[in-house]
Design a protein around this motif. Structure first.
Motif, PDB file in Angstrom:
ATOM      1  N   THR A 149       0.819  -1.207   0.000  1.00 51.27           N
ATOM      2  CA  THR A 149       0.000   0.000   0.000  1.00 51.27           C
ATOM      3  C   THR A 149       0.856   1.261   0.000  1.00 51.27           C
ATOM      4  N   SER A 150       1.860   1.303   0.849  1.00 52.03           N
ATOM      5  CA  SER A 150       2.691   2.508   0.912  1.00 52.03           C
ATOM      6  C   SER A 150       3.485   2.711  -0.376  1.00 52.03           C
ATOM      7  N   THR A 151       3.871   1.634  -1.028  1.00 46.58           N
ATOM      8  CA  THR A 151       4.571   1.761  -2.304  1.00 46.58           C
ATOM      9  C   THR A 151       3.662   2.372  -3.365  1.00 46.58           C
ATOM     10  N   LEU A 152       2.441   1.876  -3.446  1.00 41.96           N
ATOM     11  CA  LEU A 152       1.497   2.446  -4.409  1.00 41.96           C
ATOM     12  C   LEU A 152       1.206   3.916  -4.113  1.00 41.96           C
ATOM     13  N   LEU A 153       1.040   4.238  -2.829  1.00 38.64           N
ATOM     14  CA  LEU A 153       0.788   5.626  -2.464  1.00 38.64           C
ATOM     15  C   LEU A 153       1.975   6.517  -2.834  1.00 38.64           C
ATOM     16  N   ASN A 154       3.178   6.054  -2.547  1.00 40.74           N
ATOM     17  CA  ASN A 154       4.372   6.850  -2.867  1.00 40.74           C
ATOM     18  C   ASN A 154       4.555   7.050  -4.360  1.00 40.74           C
ATOM     19  N   LEU A 155       4.265   6.030  -5.136  1.00 46.29           N
ATOM     20  CA  LEU A 155       4.512   6.122  -6.571  1.00 46.29           C
ATOM     21  C   LEU A 155       3.438   6.893  -7.335  1.00 46.29           C
ATOM     22  N   PHE A 156       2.183   6.844  -6.853  1.00 49.48           N
ATOM     23  CA  PHE A 156       1.095   7.426  -7.635  1.00 49.48           C
ATOM     24  C   PHE A 156       0.343   8.555  -6.930  1.00 49.48           C
ATOM     25  N   VAL A 157       0.037   8.388  -5.669  1.00 53.36           N
ATOM     26  CA  VAL A 157      -0.821   9.357  -4.987  1.00 53.36           C
ATOM     27  C   VAL A 157      -0.031  10.584  -4.528  1.00 53.36           C
ATOM     28  N   VAL A 158       1.143  10.385  -3.942  1.00 54.89           N
ATOM     29  CA  VAL A 158       1.926  11.518  -3.429  1.00 54.89           C
ATOM     30  C   VAL A 158       2.280  12.518  -4.539  1.00 54.89           C
ATOM     31  N   PRO A 159       2.744  12.086  -5.713  1.00 57.27           N
ATOM     32  CA  PRO A 159       3.016  13.087  -6.758  1.00 57.27           C
ATOM     33  C   PRO A 159       1.766  13.873  -7.171  1.00 57.27           C
ATOM     34  N   ALA A 160       0.643  13.187  -7.277  1.00 56.22           N
ATOM     35  CA  ALA A 160      -0.593  13.881  -7.664  1.00 56.22           C
ATOM     36  C   ALA A 160      -1.014  14.887  -6.598  1.00 56.22           C
ATOM     37  N   LEU A 161      -0.913  14.502  -5.333  1.00 57.16           N
ATOM     38  CA  LEU A 161      -1.274  15.418  -4.255  1.00 57.16           C
ATOM     39  C   LEU A 161      -0.313  16.598  -4.167  1.00 57.16           C
ATOM     40  N   HIS A 162       0.962  16.342  -4.419  1.00 57.55           N
ATOM     41  CA  HIS A 162       1.936  17.437  -4.388  1.00 57.55           C
ATOM     42  C   HIS A 162       1.662  18.430  -5.512  1.00 57.55           C
ATOM     43  N   LEU A 163       1.318  17.942  -6.670  1.00 57.25           N
ATOM     44  CA  LEU A 163       1.005  18.829  -7.785  1.00 57.25           C
ATOM     45  C   LEU A 163      -0.243  19.652  -7.478  1.00 57.25           C
ATOM     46  N   ARG A 164      -1.219  19.015  -6.847  1.00 60.91           N
ATOM     47  CA  ARG A 164      -2.481  19.705  -6.550  1.00 60.91           C
ATOM     48  C   ARG A 164      -2.363  20.686  -5.386  1.00 60.91           C
ATOM     49  N   PHE A 165      -1.723  20.267  -4.288  1.00 61.02           N
ATOM     50  CA  PHE A 165      -1.721  21.071  -3.070  1.00 61.02           C
ATOM     51  C   PHE A 165      -0.373  21.690  -2.720  1.00 61.02           C
ATOM     52  N   GLY A 166       0.682  21.314  -3.437  1.00 56.52           N
ATOM     53  CA  GLY A 166       2.010  21.840  -3.131  1.00 56.52           C
ATOM     54  C   GLY A 166       2.147  23.296  -3.544  1.00 56.52           C
ATOM     55  N   ARG A 167       3.132  23.950  -2.961  1.00 55.61           N
ATOM     56  CA  ARG A 167       3.408  25.341  -3.292  1.00 55.61           C
ATOM     57  C   ARG A 167       4.867  25.482  -3.693  1.00 55.61           C
ATOM     58  N   SER A 168       5.143  26.494  -4.454  1.00 56.24           N
ATOM     59  CA  SER A 168       6.516  26.761  -4.855  1.00 56.24           C
ATOM     60  C   SER A 168       7.323  27.198  -3.650  1.00 56.24           C
ATOM     61  N   ARG A 169       8.478  26.597  -3.452  1.00 55.55           N
ATOM     62  CA  ARG A 169       9.348  26.954  -2.331  1.00 55.55           C
ATOM     63  C   ARG A 169      10.065  28.269  -2.587  1.00 55.55           C
ATOM     64  N   SER A 170      10.137  28.711  -3.833  1.00 50.62           N
ATOM     65  CA  SER A 170      10.877  29.920  -4.158  1.00 50.62           C
ATOM     66  C   SER A 170      10.161  31.179  -3.649  1.00 50.62           C
ATOM     67  N   ARG A 171       8.867  31.092  -3.356  1.00 48.49           N
ATOM     68  CA  ARG A 171       8.128  32.248  -2.852  1.00 48.49           C
ATOM     69  C   ARG A 171       8.468  32.529  -1.396  1.00 48.49           C
ATOM     70  N   TYR A 172       9.030  31.556  -0.721  1.00 47.00           N
ATOM     71  CA  TYR A 172       9.316  31.699   0.695  1.00 47.00           C
ATOM     72  C   TYR A 172      10.814  31.618   0.922  1.00 47.00           C
ATOM     73  N   PRO A 173      11.367  32.499   1.737  1.00 51.33           N
ATOM     74  CA  PRO A 173      12.808  32.413   2.002  1.00 51.33           C
ATOM     75  C   PRO A 173      13.127  31.154   2.782  1.00 51.33           C
ATOM     76  N   SER A 174      14.273  30.562   2.476  1.00 51.41           N
ATOM     77  CA  SER A 174      14.660  29.349   3.183  1.00 51.41           C
ATOM     78  C   SER A 174      15.136  29.714   4.578  1.00 51.41           C
ATOM     79  N   VAL A 175      14.819  28.864   5.538  1.00 49.88           N
ATOM     80  CA  VAL A 175      15.202  29.074   6.918  1.00 49.88           C
ATOM     81  C   VAL A 175      16.509  28.343   7.151  1.00 49.88           C
ATOM     82  N   ALA A 176      17.518  29.068   7.588  1.00 52.49           N
ATOM     83  CA  ALA A 176      18.826  28.453   7.859  1.00 52.49           C
ATOM     84  C   ALA A 176      18.745  27.653   9.141  1.00 52.49           C
ATOM     85  N   THR A 177      19.204  26.405   9.065  1.00 53.80           N
ATOM     86  CA  THR A 177      19.203  25.571  10.266  1.00 53.80           C
ATOM     87  C   THR A 177      20.590  25.632  10.888  1.00 53.80           C
ATOM     88  N   GLY A 178      20.607  25.736  12.197  1.00 57.72           N
ATOM     89  CA  GLY A 178      21.855  25.938  12.882  1.00 57.72           C
ATOM     90  C   GLY A 178      22.536  24.730  13.249  1.00 57.72           C
TER      91      GLY A 178
END
Length: 102
Positions: free
Chosen positions: A73-102
């Protein structure tokens, strides 16, 4: 999680613009590692599933069946569902400044 972090890596480090091209490229690059990990874990469980009727395997057999089902189940979700959800609900990271981790 690794698929999402790969998408973020492509966008941040390789300057791939957010969109269908990013998701398609990321999804094409990740199946081999995902499948290798799943097969390595799954092949170790196959004997427990096949020989579950042997006395002494009463606990291991159902556990192995559940774990194999979760791997599948997790393999199918990773291969097919996660990319579709990221395309639908994901946001561009370039709009937000990256936070430096210490």
């Amino acid at each position: 999680m690794l698929m999402i972090s790969h998408f973020q890596h492509l966008e941040r480090e390789e300057s791939v613009p957010f969109g269908a091209g990013l998701v398609l490229r990321g999804a094409r690059e990740r199946p081999a590692p995902i499948l290798m990990t799943t097969l390595a874990a799954g092949l170790a469980l196959v004997p427990m599933v096949m020989f579950g009727e042997i006395p002494g395997n009463e606990i291991e057999h159902p556990m192995a069946v559940v774990i194999l089902g979760g791997l599948f189940t997790s393999t199918l979700l990773n291969l097919f569902v996660v990319p579709a959800l990221h395309l639908r609900f994901g946001r561009s990271r370039s709009r937000y400044p990256s936070v430096a981790t210490g």
